[in-house]
Design an enzyme around this catalytic site. Structure first.
Site: not given
Ligand code: IMP
Ligand code: MG
Length: 188
Positions: A38, A94, A97, A147, A153
Site C-alpha cells: 500500500g 499507507d 488503522d 478507503v 486496495d
Molecule cells: P493496521 O495494522 O490495523 O494499522 O492496518 C494497517 C494496514 O491495513 C494498512 O497498511 C493497510 O494495508 C490495511 N488497511 C487498513 N485500513 C484500510 C482501508 O481502509 N483500506 C485499505 N487497506 C486498509
Molecule cells: Mg498495508
C-alpha cells in the site's frame, strides 16, 4: 464510492509530510522503509520531495484477506532488509488503522539495532487504534470508513487511483457477491 481526498489534496499533504521529515532529520543519510504494497505511491511521492540523501528499502505486511474489510491475522516479512544497525530509519505506511502493523515493524527495527526509528503514515483512521503508539508524521485523519486508492486496495483493486475514495456498503456487498461462487443448482 465517493472521493475523500483529491489528487491535489494528497499532493499538498505529501508536501507537508516531506517538509516535516526534512525538519526532523539529522545530518547524514535517512533510510526510508516502505511497507508493501500500500505504501508504493506515498513512498514514491515522498522521496522525490526530500532534499537530503535517502535510501529506500521495502518490507511486506498484510492484515487483510480478500473482500474482508476487517483485519485478519497479521503477517510481516522483513527478509528484504539490509543490516540497518546504527541507521536513522523512517517507516512509511499507507494507513494507520489498528496500528498493529506499524507496532510490529517498529519493534523489529529497534530489535535490529536501528539508531532512530520514526514512522509516517499518509492516513490515520479515527478511533481505531489498538496500540499505544502515535505515528510521528500523519498526513490526514479520516473517519472510520474503508478507503481505497493512492496505494490502498480492496481485494487487490483500486491501488492505481490518484485520489482516495471511501467504499460504500453497496460497493463492498457487490464485490463480495461477485467473489462468492454461486451455490450449486439443486436440480442438477
Ligand atoms: P493496521 O495494522 O490495523 O494499522 O492496518 C494497517 C494496514 O491495513 C494498512 O497498511 C493497510 O494495508 C490495511 N488497511 C487498513 N485500513 C484500510 C482501508 O481502509 N483500506 C485499505 N487497506 C486498509
Ligand atoms: Mg498495508
Amino acid at each position: 464510492m465517493h472521493v475523500l481526498l483529491t489528487a491535489a489534496e494528497l499532493a499538498a499533504g505529501v508536501d507537508r509530510l516531506a517538509a516535516g521529515v526534512e525538519r526532523d532529520r539529522r545530518p547524514g543519510g535517512l533510510v526510508v522503509v516502505g511497507v508493501l504494497t500500500g505504501s508504493l505511491l506515498i513512498v514514491a511521492d515522498l522521496i522525490r520531495r526530500l532534499a537530503g540523501p535517502v535510501r529506500v528499502n521495502m518490507v511486506w505486511a498484510s492484515s487483510y484477506r480478500g473482500t474482508a474489510t476487517a483485519p485478519g491475522a497479521l503477517e510481516v516479512r522483513l527478509d528484504l532488509l539490509p543490516d540497518l544497525a546504527g541507521q536513522d530509519v523512517l517507516v512509511v505506511d499507507d494507513i494507520f488503522d489498528t496500528g498493529r502493523t506499524l507496532e510490529a515493524i517498529l519493534g523489529e527495527l529497534r530489535r535490529r539495532g536501528a539508531a532512530r526509528v520514526r514512522s509516517l503514515v499518509l492516513l490515520r483512521k479515527q478511533g481505531r487504534a489498538e496500540v499505544d503508539l502515535t505515528p510521528d508524521f500523519v498526513g490526514f485523519d479520516i473517519p472510520d470508513v474503508f478507503v481505497v486508492g493512492y496505494g490502498l486496495d480492496f481485494d487487490g483493486a483500486y491501488r492505481h487511483l490518484d485520489h482516495v475514495a471511501a467504499l460504500d456498503e453497496a460497493d463492498v456487498a457487490a464485490a463480495r457477491a461477485a467473489a462468492t461462487p454461486p451455490p450449486p443448482d439443486p436440480r442438477r
